[in-house]
Design a protein around this motif. Structure first.
Motif, short mmCIF file in Angstrom:
data_model
loop_
_atom_site.label_atom_id
_atom_site.label_comp_id
_atom_site.label_asym_id
_atom_site.label_seq_id
_atom_site.Cartn_x
_atom_site.Cartn_y
_atom_site.Cartn_z
N TYR A 1 0.85 -1.20 0.34
CA TYR A 1 0.26 0.27 -0.63
C TYR A 1 1.44 1.78 0.06
O TYR A 1 1.83 0.90 0.54
N GLY A 2 0.62 2.41 -0.83
CA GLY A 2 0.73 3.82 0.24
C GLY A 2 2.04 3.79 -1.52
O GLY A 2 1.60 3.79 -2.26
N CYS A 3 2.86 4.94 -1.40
CA CYS A 3 4.07 5.67 -2.46
C CYS A 3 5.26 4.66 -2.91
O CYS A 3 5.42 3.42 -2.26
N ASN B 1 7.02 2.62 -0.94
CA ASN B 1 6.75 1.83 -0.24
C ASN B 1 7.22 0.51 -1.08
O ASN B 1 7.60 -0.51 -0.82
N THR C 1 2.48 -1.35 5.34
CA THR C 1 1.36 -0.35 4.59
C THR C 1 1.24 0.73 4.53
O THR C 1 2.91 1.36 4.66
N CYS C 2 0.90 1.98 4.77
CA CYS C 2 0.28 3.54 4.75
C CYS C 2 -0.18 3.87 5.63
O CYS C 2 -1.52 3.77 6.01
N ALA C 3 0.43 4.92 6.30
CA ALA C 3 -0.16 5.43 7.01
C ALA C 3 -0.59 6.88 7.11
O ALA C 3 -1.05 7.47 7.59
N VAL C 4 -0.89 7.27 5.68
CA VAL C 4 -1.05 8.95 5.35
C VAL C 4 -2.63 8.97 5.36
O VAL C 4 -2.63 10.28 5.80
N CYS D 1 4.68 2.11 7.24
CA CYS D 1 4.75 3.08 8.12
C CYS D 1 3.44 2.99 8.94
O CYS D 1 3.20 3.65 10.25
N ILE E 1 1.63 12.55 8.33
CA ILE E 1 2.47 11.37 9.53
C ILE E 1 3.39 11.24 8.94
O ILE E 1 4.54 10.89 9.50
N VAL E 2 4.12 11.51 7.16
CA VAL E 2 5.18 10.87 7.06
C VAL E 2 6.54 11.58 7.84
O VAL E 2 7.82 9.90 7.97
N ARG F 1 9.04 7.97 9.15
CA ARG F 1 9.78 7.71 8.60
C ARG F 1 11.06 8.36 8.96
O ARG F 1 12.33 8.00 8.57
N GLN G 1 11.28 11.76 -0.42
CA GLN G 1 9.90 12.76 -0.10
C GLN G 1 9.91 13.61 -0.91
O GLN G 1 9.59 14.51 -0.25
FE1 F3S Z 1 4.46 6.22 1.37
FE2 F3S Z 1 1.97 6.16 2.64
FE3 F3S Z 1 4.20 5.96 4.15
S1 F3S Z 1 2.70 7.66 1.57
S2 F3S Z 1 5.76 6.66 2.87
S3 F3S Z 1 3.88 4.56 2.23
S4 F3S Z 1 3.15 6.84 5.16
#
Ligand code: F3S
Ligand code: SAH
Ligand code: SF4
Length: 470
Positions: free
Chosen positions: A41-43, A46, A78-81, A113, A196-197, A201, A232
Motif C-alpha cells: 500500500y502507499g507510495c 513503499n 502498509t501506509c499511514a498517510v 508506515c 504523518i510521514v 519515516r 519525500q
Molecule cells: Fe508513503 Fe504512506 Fe509511508 S505515503 S511514506 S507509505 S505513510
C-alpha cells in the motif's frame, strides 16, 4: 553541519543474508519451492521497500504468488498517510483469518508506515492474533532475522524501534524490466502540519552519491530505461552529507552514465526547488521534462497553517522559471481539500491557482486527521459534506484541464517509451511520453522496453492514443 547519520555495517547486512541462506536450507532445501505474497500500500517509497523484502525472500528460496491461499508467508507493507489507507489495510489483514485457517503454519507479517505508530502496533498485537510479525520501516534491513525468530521460536515478534539508519547492500527483486525505483534518500524533515510521514519515516537521510550512481549504472547495464529517483523531498538531497553534492549535481552525474534511458524523480518540495534544478533538468538530455510539485493549497493563509514555507507568489514564480527553461515541462501536483478551517475563500484561491498554472494532472485528497500531527488539534467547523462538494468541484476542474491539455497533443509526434501491455485488443501497448503522459498504441509486444515515435491521434482526460510512425 552534517548530522550524525547511522549507517548499518556491511557485515550486519551480510549476516542477514546468511540467515536467508539458513532459512533456504530449512524451507527450500529439498527442492520444494515455498511461496510468498507481498502486498503493498502507499507510495513509491513503499514499493521500493517491498522490492527489498522480495529480494530477501528470494534469497530464502521463496517464489511469489498473488493468491493468499497459496502463500506460506504473507507480508503486508502498509501506509499511514490517510485514514482510508489504514482502514483498507486493517480490513484486508482481518480477512486473512480465512487463509490462515485454511493453511496452518502460514506466517503473516505486517510492516511499513502504519505499524510505526504505537497505537497501531498495539492494535495489531491485541486485536489481530493471526499476525505473527510486525516490523517498522527502520527494521526492514533485519527482516530475515525477525522472520527467523518467528519460525524458530514459534512466537509473535514485534519490532518497531525508532533508530534511523541507512542500509546498503540489501538484495532487491524489482518487478518490471523497464522501469525502476531508485531510493536516493529516506525520511522527511518538513513536518507539514497534516502529515504523518516524518513521524513514521524519521529524519532525512541521504544515500551517498557514489552508492546511488553505482546503482543507477547497474540498472542501465541491466537494461532499465526509466529510472525514478525517490525521496519525500528530493530537493534537499545531500544536505545531511558532507560531500558538496546536491540534487541537481546528482542528476548530472546520473545523466553522464552512457546509455539511452530516462531520469525521473519524485517528490520535489516547492520550498526548495531551485533555479539550478530547472537549469540542470533542461541541460541534461536524459532528464524527463516532468516535475511533480505538490502545491497543497492556493491560499497563503492555509499554506502557512500547513507549515509549507512558501506562498502562492513564490510557487507561481517557480512555475514560471521552470517553464522558461523547459517550455514543454509537464507539471503535476497534489492538493488537499478541507484542511482544518479552510474557508470558501481559501478554496476559491486553490481553484484560481489551478486555473492559472493549468496542471497536467492533479492528485486531490480530502484532508484526513492523523493522530499526533499538529493539524489534528486545529479547530475545524466544516462538515464532511462541505468538503466533499469542494473535492468534487476540484476534481471536475482537474479533469477538464487535463482533457484540454491532452487535446493539445493531438496531431503531434512524440517519442515514447513502451512499458507494457494493456490487455485490450485495439490499443494493446502502453507507453509514456518524456513528460510521463500515458499513451496507448498498437504494436508488437517485442517493442516493450524500446523508445518509439508515435503520432497522437486521439485523447481523453486520462490518456493519449497514437500510432507508431517512422
Ligand atoms: Fe508513503 Fe504512506 Fe509511508 S505515503 S511514506 S507509505 S505513510
Ligand atoms: N513528500 C511528498 C508527499 C508525500 S504524501 C510531498 O511533500 O510532496 C503524498 C500526498 O498525500 C501529499 O502531497 C498530500 O497531498 C497528501 N497527504 C499527506 N497527508 C495527508 C492528510 N493527512 N490528509 C490528506 N492528504 C494528505
Ligand atoms: Fe509529508 Fe510534508 Fe514531508 Fe511531504 S514534505 S512527506 S507532505 S511532511
Amino acid at each position: 553541519m552534517p548530522i550524525e547519520r547511522k549507517v548499518i555495517a556491511p557485515e550486519a547486512i551480510e549476516a542477514q543474508r546468511e540467515i536467508c541462506a539458513k532459512i533456504f536450507e530449512r524451507v527450500a532445501g529439498d527442492g520444494q519451492r515455498p511461496l510468498a505474497m507481498v502486498d503493498t500500500y502507499g507510495c513509491q517509497q513503499n514499493e521500493a521497500d517491498s522490492e527489498k523484502i522480495r529480494g530477501y525472500l528470494s534469497e530464502m528460496g521463496y517464489g511469489f504468488t498473488q493468491d493468499e491461499f497459496q502463500a506460506d508467508v504473507i507480508v503486508v507493507n502498509t501506509c499511514a498517510v490517510r485514514e482510508h489507507a489504514e482502514m483498507r489495510v486493517l480490513g484486508n489483514v482481518g480477512a486473512l483469518n480465512h487463509t490462515k485457517k485454511a493453511r496452518p503454519g502460514q506466517i503473516i507479517a505486517v510492516c511499513g508506515c502504519m505499524v510505526q505508530q504505537e497505537h497501531m502496533a498495539e492494535k495489531l498485537k491485541r486485536s489481530y492474533p493471526i499476525v505473527d510479525l510486525v516490523f517498522g520501516p527502520h527494521e526492514l534491513w533485519r527482516f530475515p532475522e525477525l522472520l527467523n525468530q518467528v519460525m524458530e521460536k514459534h512466537k509473535r515478534v514485534f519490532a518497531t524501534a525508532k533508530e534511523e539508519a541507512v542500509a546498503e547492500g540489501i538484495p532487491l527483486r524489482r518487478d518490471g524490466q523497464v522501469k525502476a525505483w531508485l531510493s536516493i534518500m529516506y525520511g522527511c524533515n518538513n513536518f507539514c502540519t497534516y502529515c504523518i510521514v516524518p513521524y513514521v519515516r524519521g529524519r532525512e537521510r541521504s544515500r551517498r552519491p557514489e552508492d546511488v550512481v553505482a546503482e543507477a549504472r547497474a540498472l542501465v547495464a541491466a537494461g532499465y530505461k526509466d529510472i525514478t529517483l525517490l525521496g519525500q523531498n528530493v530537493n534537499s538531497y545531500g544536505k545531511d552529507l558532507d560531500c558538496g553534492v546536491d540534487f541537481a549535481d546528482l542528476i548530472r552525474e546520473i545523466n553522464a552514465i552512457p546509455g539511452d534511458f530516462l531520469i525521473r524523480f519524485m517528490t520535489s518540495h516547492p520550498r526548495d526547488a531551485t533555479e539550478k534544478l530547472f537549469k540542470t533538468m533542461a541541460e541534461c538530455e536524459k532528464c524527463a521534462h516532468h516535475i511533480h510539485l505538490p502545491v497543497q493549497s492556493g491560499s497563503d493563509r492555509v499554506l502557512k497553517r500547513m507549515n509549507r514555507h512558501y506562498d502562492r507568489a513564490k510557487y507561481l514564480e517557480e512555475i514560471e522559471t521552470a517553464r522558461r527553461y523547459m517550455p514543454d515541462l509537464v507539471i503535476t501536483t497534489d492538493i488537499i481539500v478541507g484542511f482544518p478551517d479552510e474557508t470558501e475563500e481559501d478554496f476559491q484561491a486553490t481553484l484560481s491557482l489551478c486555473e492559472e498554472v493549468r496542471f497536467d494532472a492533479m492528485f486531490t485528497f480530502i484532508y484526513s486527521k492523523r493522530v499526533g500531527t499538529p493539524a489534528a488539534t486545529m479547530p475545524d467547523p466544516y462538515t464532511r459534506q462541505e468538503k466533499q462538494l469542494h473535492f468534487d468541484q476540484l476534481t471536475d476542474l482537474a479533469n477538464r484541464i487535463s482533457g484540454e491539455k491532452h487535446r493539445e497533443y493531438e496531431g503531434k509526434t512524440l517519442r515514447v517509451l513502451v512499458d507494457g501491455e494493456t490487455g485490450r485488443e485495439e490499443y494493446n501497448l502502453s507507453s509514456r511520453t518524456n513528460g510521463g503522459r500515458l499513451v496507448h498504441l498498437k504494436g508488437d509486444k517485442s517493442l516493450i522496453g524500446r523508445f518509439v515515435n508515435v503520432k497522437i491521434t486521439a485523447s481523453n482526460t486520462w490518456a493519449l492514443y497514437g500510432e507508431i510512425v517512422g
